[in-house]
Design an enzyme around this catalytic site. Structure first.
Site, PDB file in Angstrom:
ATOM      1  N   GLU A   1       0.911  -1.090   0.063  1.00 23.60           N
ATOM      2  CA  GLU A   1      -0.014   0.201   0.067  1.00 23.60           C
ATOM      3  C   GLU A   1       0.771   1.186   0.056  1.00 23.60           C
ATOM      4  O   GLU A   1       1.796   1.244   0.891  1.00 23.60           O
ATOM      5  CB  GLU A   1      -0.944   0.041   1.268  1.00 23.60           C
ATOM      6  CG  GLU A   1      -1.729   1.225   1.242  1.00 23.60           C
ATOM      7  CD  GLU A   1      -2.583   1.127   2.454  1.00 23.60           C
ATOM      8  OE1 GLU A   1      -3.613   2.042   2.566  1.00 23.60           O
ATOM      9  OE2 GLU A   1      -2.425   0.301   3.370  1.00 23.60           O
TER      10      GLU A   1
ATOM     11  N   ASP B   1      -3.928   4.130  -2.271  1.00 22.99           N
ATOM     12  CA  ASP B   1      -4.641   4.350  -0.969  1.00 22.99           C
ATOM     13  C   ASP B   1      -5.394   5.755  -1.257  1.00 22.99           C
ATOM     14  O   ASP B   1      -4.372   6.751  -0.927  1.00 22.99           O
ATOM     15  CB  ASP B   1      -4.295   3.845   0.278  1.00 22.99           C
ATOM     16  CG  ASP B   1      -5.281   3.946   1.397  1.00 22.99           C
ATOM     17  OD1 ASP B   1      -6.428   3.673   1.129  1.00 22.99           O
ATOM     18  OD2 ASP B   1      -5.033   4.427   2.441  1.00 22.99           O
TER      19      ASP B   1
END
Length: 189
Positions: free
Chosen positions: A115, A136
């Site tokens: 991420e 994200d």
């Protein structure tokens, strides 16, 4: 008597699964103008994960990992806790799999996803060769820039958009060129 006792539970179960499939279909249709696929997350009802993931597939969506055992997902809180950059975390995860898993083929095929919250983190992650980079809470502009950078440097790495995805925003996200869009709301809402 037994049938009547089970009736409400079964109707609730079927209704919930139908709702998940229907909502998934709405997301798939809303993003249909682009190649991105709609994915669920691990945010499922305790004990119902397989059923809810099946309902997502019935609605035309795709399943993300089932649990903590079938893929490595390096989240931003892991990076912060270990004080690692995304690329270093991916390399350490690959090495961990090579030295820990008994089956060398499994170590090579285990998906590693990392991420990132910024384009700078993406730049760091791409050379390490994760299978998927989770983008994200990025704006549409950032997502387009991430896709352009990935296409130039590592076109085989999949990009997954996550965070702030709704029926209202999914088409715009899909049109940025990302490969995957994960939507926790499919199963937790």
């Amino acid at each position: 008597r037994d049938l009547l006792t089970a009736e409400r539970l079964l109707l609730n179960l079927i209704g919930r699964m139908s709702g998940i499939a229907t909502l998934t279909r709405r997301y798939v249709q809303a993003g249909a103008s682009a190649r991105a696929q709609i994915y669920d997350t691990r945010k499922t009802t305790p004990g119902w994960r397989r059923l809810e993931k099946y309902a997502v597939k019935c609605g035309g969506g795709c399943n993300h990992r089932t649990g903590l055992f079938d893929a490595v997902l390096i989240k931003d809180n892991h990076l912060a806790w270990m004080q690692l950059r995304p690329g270093d975390a991916v390399r350490r995860a690959r090495e961990f799999l090579r030295t820990t898993l008994r089956d060398p083929a499994q170590a090579e095929t285990m998906i590693i996803e990392v991420e990132v919250d910024t384009l700078e983190q993406l730049e760091d992650a791409l050379p390490a060769g994760p299978d998927i980079v989770l983008l994200d809470n990025m704006s549409l502009e950032q997502l387009r820039a991430a896709v352009a950078r990935r296409n130039a440097v590592a076109p085989d790495i999949e990009l997954e958009a996550s965070g702030g995805v709704s029926l209202r925003t999914v088409r715009g996200i899909a049109e940025t060129g990302v490969d995957r869009i994960s939507v926790g709301a499919l199963t937790h809402s």
